[in-house]
Enzyme design. Structure first.
Site, PDB file in Angstrom:
ATOM      1  N   TYR A   1       2.773 -28.144  19.275  1.00 40.75           N
ATOM      2  CA  TYR A   1       3.657 -27.698  20.366  1.00 40.75           C
ATOM      3  C   TYR A   1       3.881 -28.800  21.407  1.00 40.75           C
ATOM      4  CZ  TYR A   1       2.296 -23.086  18.475  1.00 40.75           C
ATOM      5  OH  TYR A   1       2.022 -22.023  17.651  1.00 40.75           O
TER       6      TYR A   1
ATOM      7  N   ASP B   1      -2.590 -19.584  23.875  1.00 39.66           N
ATOM      8  CA  ASP B   1      -2.496 -20.039  22.493  1.00 39.66           C
ATOM      9  C   ASP B   1      -1.545 -21.227  22.427  1.00 39.66           C
ATOM     10  OD1 ASP B   1      -2.985 -19.091  19.465  1.00 39.66           O
ATOM     11  OD2 ASP B   1      -0.943 -19.854  19.658  1.00 39.66           O
TER      12      ASP B   1
ATOM     13  N   HIS C   1      -3.632 -25.001  11.279  1.00 34.03           N
ATOM     14  CA  HIS C   1      -2.358 -24.350  11.590  1.00 34.03           C
ATOM     15  C   HIS C   1      -1.681 -23.760  10.347  1.00 34.03           C
ATOM     16  CE1 HIS C   1       0.940 -24.641  14.901  1.00 34.03           C
ATOM     17  NE2 HIS C   1       1.107 -23.552  14.186  1.00 34.03           N
TER      18      HIS C   1
ATOM     19  N   LYS D   1      -4.602 -25.671  17.650  1.00 35.40           N
ATOM     20  CA  LYS D   1      -4.525 -25.720  16.177  1.00 35.40           C
ATOM     21  C   LYS D   1      -4.283 -27.149  15.703  1.00 35.40           C
ATOM     22  CE  LYS D   1      -1.905 -21.452  16.756  1.00 35.40           C
ATOM     23  NZ  LYS D   1      -0.971 -21.708  17.861  1.00 35.40           N
TER      24      LYS D   1
HETATM   25  N1  LIG Z   1       0.408 -19.995  13.973  1.00 34.31           N
HETATM   26  C1  LIG Z   1       1.708 -20.111  13.813  1.00 34.31           C
HETATM   27  O1  LIG Z   1       2.185 -20.635  12.801  1.00 34.31           O
HETATM   28  C2  LIG Z   1       2.617 -19.593  14.886  1.00 34.31           C
HETATM   29  C3  LIG Z   1       4.004 -19.503  14.653  1.00 34.31           C
HETATM   30  C4  LIG Z   1       4.804 -19.006  15.684  1.00 34.31           C
HETATM   31  C5  LIG Z   1       4.230 -18.594  16.885  1.00 34.31           C
HETATM   32  N2  LIG Z   1       2.882 -18.719  17.084  1.00 34.31           N
HETATM   33  C6  LIG Z   1       2.235 -18.301  18.367  1.00 34.31           C
HETATM   34  O2  LIG Z   1       2.680 -16.998  18.709  1.00 34.31           O
HETATM   35  C7  LIG Z   1       3.257 -17.027  20.016  1.00 34.31           C
HETATM   36  C8  LIG Z   1       4.345 -15.989  20.147  1.00 34.31           C
HETATM   37  O3  LIG Z   1       5.339 -16.164  19.156  1.00 34.31           O
HETATM   38  P1  LIG Z   1       6.815 -16.712  19.464  1.00 34.31           P
HETATM   39  O4  LIG Z   1       6.784 -17.516  20.679  1.00 34.31           O
HETATM   40  O5  LIG Z   1       7.311 -17.334  18.199  1.00 34.31           O
HETATM   41  O6  LIG Z   1       7.695 -15.399  19.624  1.00 34.31           O
HETATM   42  P2  LIG Z   1       7.622 -14.028  20.446  1.00 34.31           P
HETATM   43  O7  LIG Z   1       6.496 -14.038  21.412  1.00 34.31           O
HETATM   44  O8  LIG Z   1       7.718 -12.930  19.429  1.00 34.31           O
HETATM   45  O9  LIG Z   1       9.024 -14.060  21.228  1.00 34.31           O
HETATM   46  C9  LIG Z   1       9.342 -15.009  22.188  1.00 34.31           C
HETATM   47  C10 LIG Z   1      10.831 -14.869  22.510  1.00 34.31           C
HETATM   48  O10 LIG Z   1      11.103 -13.556  22.992  1.00 34.31           O
HETATM   49  C11 LIG Z   1      11.602 -13.625  24.334  1.00 34.31           C
HETATM   50  N3  LIG Z   1      10.898 -12.559  25.093  1.00 34.31           N
HETATM   51  C12 LIG Z   1       9.599 -12.576  25.492  1.00 34.31           C
HETATM   52  N4  LIG Z   1       9.285 -11.459  26.157  1.00 34.31           N
HETATM   53  C13 LIG Z   1      10.415 -10.701  26.177  1.00 34.31           C
HETATM   54  C14 LIG Z   1      10.716  -9.437  26.736  1.00 34.31           C
HETATM   55  N5  LIG Z   1       9.811  -8.738  27.405  1.00 34.31           N
HETATM   56  N6  LIG Z   1      11.977  -8.961  26.572  1.00 34.31           N
HETATM   57  C15 LIG Z   1      12.912  -9.680  25.891  1.00 34.31           C
HETATM   58  N7  LIG Z   1      12.681 -10.881  25.338  1.00 34.31           N
HETATM   59  C16 LIG Z   1      11.442 -11.399  25.486  1.00 34.31           C
HETATM   60  C17 LIG Z   1      11.297 -15.005  24.851  1.00 34.31           C
HETATM   61  O11 LIG Z   1      12.328 -15.453  25.719  1.00 34.31           O
HETATM   62  P3  LIG Z   1      12.071 -16.250  27.114  1.00 34.31           P
HETATM   63  O12 LIG Z   1      10.926 -17.194  26.917  1.00 34.31           O
HETATM   64  O13 LIG Z   1      13.398 -16.929  27.313  1.00 34.31           O
HETATM   65  O14 LIG Z   1      11.794 -15.202  28.143  1.00 34.31           O
HETATM   66  C18 LIG Z   1      11.308 -15.825  23.561  1.00 34.31           C
HETATM   67  O15 LIG Z   1      12.637 -16.189  23.218  1.00 34.31           O
HETATM   68  C19 LIG Z   1       3.754 -18.469  20.143  1.00 34.31           C
HETATM   69  O16 LIG Z   1       4.039 -18.839  21.485  1.00 34.31           O
HETATM   70  C20 LIG Z   1       2.591 -19.220  19.533  1.00 34.31           C
HETATM   71  O17 LIG Z   1       1.531 -19.300  20.457  1.00 34.31           O
HETATM   72  C21 LIG Z   1       2.078 -19.198  16.100  1.00 34.31           C
END
Ligand SMILES: NC(=O)c1ccc[n+]([C@@H]2O[C@H](COP(=O)([O-])OP(=O)(O)OC[C@H]3O[C@@H](n4cnc5c(N)ncnc54)[C@H](OP(=O)(O)O)[C@@H]3O)[C@@H](O)[C@H]2O)c1
Length: 281
Positions: free
Chosen positions: A51, A46, A109, A76
């Site tokens: 990004y 994704d 998006h 997106k």
């Molecule tokens: N459509 C939208 O508006 C929108 C908005 C936000 C996100 N997204 C999508 O959703 C995806 C995921 O959301 P996100 O990146 O915001 O947040 P997330 O996946 O909820 O969390 C990522 C964070 O958690 C840490 N982490 C990951 N796995 C872990 C584990 N097993 N234990 C402890 N900490 C952990 C990562 O650290 P490290 O990387 O340092 O390990 C990073 O800081 C994004 O990458 C994107 O593709 C979409």
């Protein structure tokens, strides 16, 4: 090897229920992160124009040697490109940056109802054209509310395949999830572990200790059992593996309810409400 369940979209295509998100991965690190994720077994990525790492996602995919047709790629439309001509140009750039002749899923998006004269409908019509000409196997939206979706339903002929929205234990977003499912729209949960903020919750730690899994695995499993599509992000190899190993255990009803009880409603959102979010970077 772990089998990730597939979810069927309203056009008959399938999407792996677990993928890998690349938001906030530095472009310089993205190709390697994608290659490592493919080695672990992830087959769904994704990304987004916003990004700044679509090129590197494409590089990682090509360098991995994994056949293109085994990988599901989502991107997106950036908030700057809602007008139809701009959206067409931006979509062509996405394909060329990724190095792909078609994308599996392309999303608006954010709806940005306070910009572009409130017109996200012509943007959606433009994405429908990408689906019609085959360059997008499916099209959908992100951060759309029930009202925004109702407007698309009233004014256009295609129901989005997915609605990608904020969902995690602090913001369960259940009424929108119900609207999506009642209308054949697959729900994708972004920030599934609230960027790590929910992992210290005593209820989650307690369940993790009881089932012998990490807090992140417990929260990701909660999403899987709710039926949503998720793509946690990590640049930490151990976590990338950990987040994939969530198909060899189940949460019982008590555990599911204990996590459900962490929902704070609107107060649990991390991002502004989509009706007021207006950032165009
Ligand atoms: N459509 C939208 O508006 C929108 C908005 C936000 C996100 N997204 C999508 O959703 C995806 C995921 O959301 P996100 O990146 O915001 O947040 P997330 O996946 O909820 O969390 C990522 C964070 O958690 C840490 N982490 C990951 N796995 C872990 C584990 N097993 N234990 C402890 N900490 C952990 C990562 O650290 P490290 O990387 O340092 O390990 C990073 O800081 C994004 O990458 C994107 O593709 C979409």
């Amino acid at each position: 090897m772990t089998q990730v369940p597939n979810i069927t979209l309203n056009n008959g295509n399938t999407i792996p229920q677990l993928g890998f998100g690349v938001f906030q991965i530095n472009p310089a690190d993205t190709a390697a992160a994608v290659r490592s994720a493919l080695e672990v077994g992830y087959r769904h990525f994704d990304t987004a124009q916003m990004y700044g790492n679509e090129k590197e996602v494409g590089e990682g995919i090509r360098e991995s040697g994994v056949p293109r047709d085994e990988i599901f790629v989502t991107s997106k439309l950036n908030n700057t490109f809602h007008e139809p001509d701009a959206a067409r140009d931006a979509f062509a750039t996405t394909l060329s940056d990724l190095g792909l002749d078609h994308i599996d899923l392309f999303l608006i998006h954010w709806p940005l109802p306070t910009r572009y004269g409130g017109d996200f409908v012509s943007t959606w019509q433009t994405l429908i054209d990408f689906a019609k000409d085959g360059r997008a196997s499916a099209v959908g939206v992100s951060n759309f509310t029930e009202d925004h979706l109702e407007r698309l339903a009233a004014e256009t002929s295609l129901v989005p395949a997915v609605n990608q929205v904020e969902i995690h234990p602090y913001f369960a977003n259940n009424s929108l999830r119900k609207y999506n499912s009642d209308h054949g729209i697959v729900t994708q949960a972004w920030s599934p572990i609230a960027q790590g903020d929910v992992l210290g919750e005593p209820a989650i730690a307690g369940i993790a200790a009881r089932v012998g899994k990490s807090p992140a695995q417990v929260v990701l499993r909660w999403h899987i059992q709710r039926g949503d599509v998720i793509f946690p992000k990590s640049v930490t190899p151990k976590r990338v593996q950990e987040n994939f190993a969530i198909f060899d255990f189940e949460l019982d009803n008590d555990a599911m309810s204990a996590i459900d009880a962490l929902d704070k409603g609107e107060a649990g959102r991390r991002s502004p409400h989509p009706d007021v979010f207006d950032w165009v970077g």
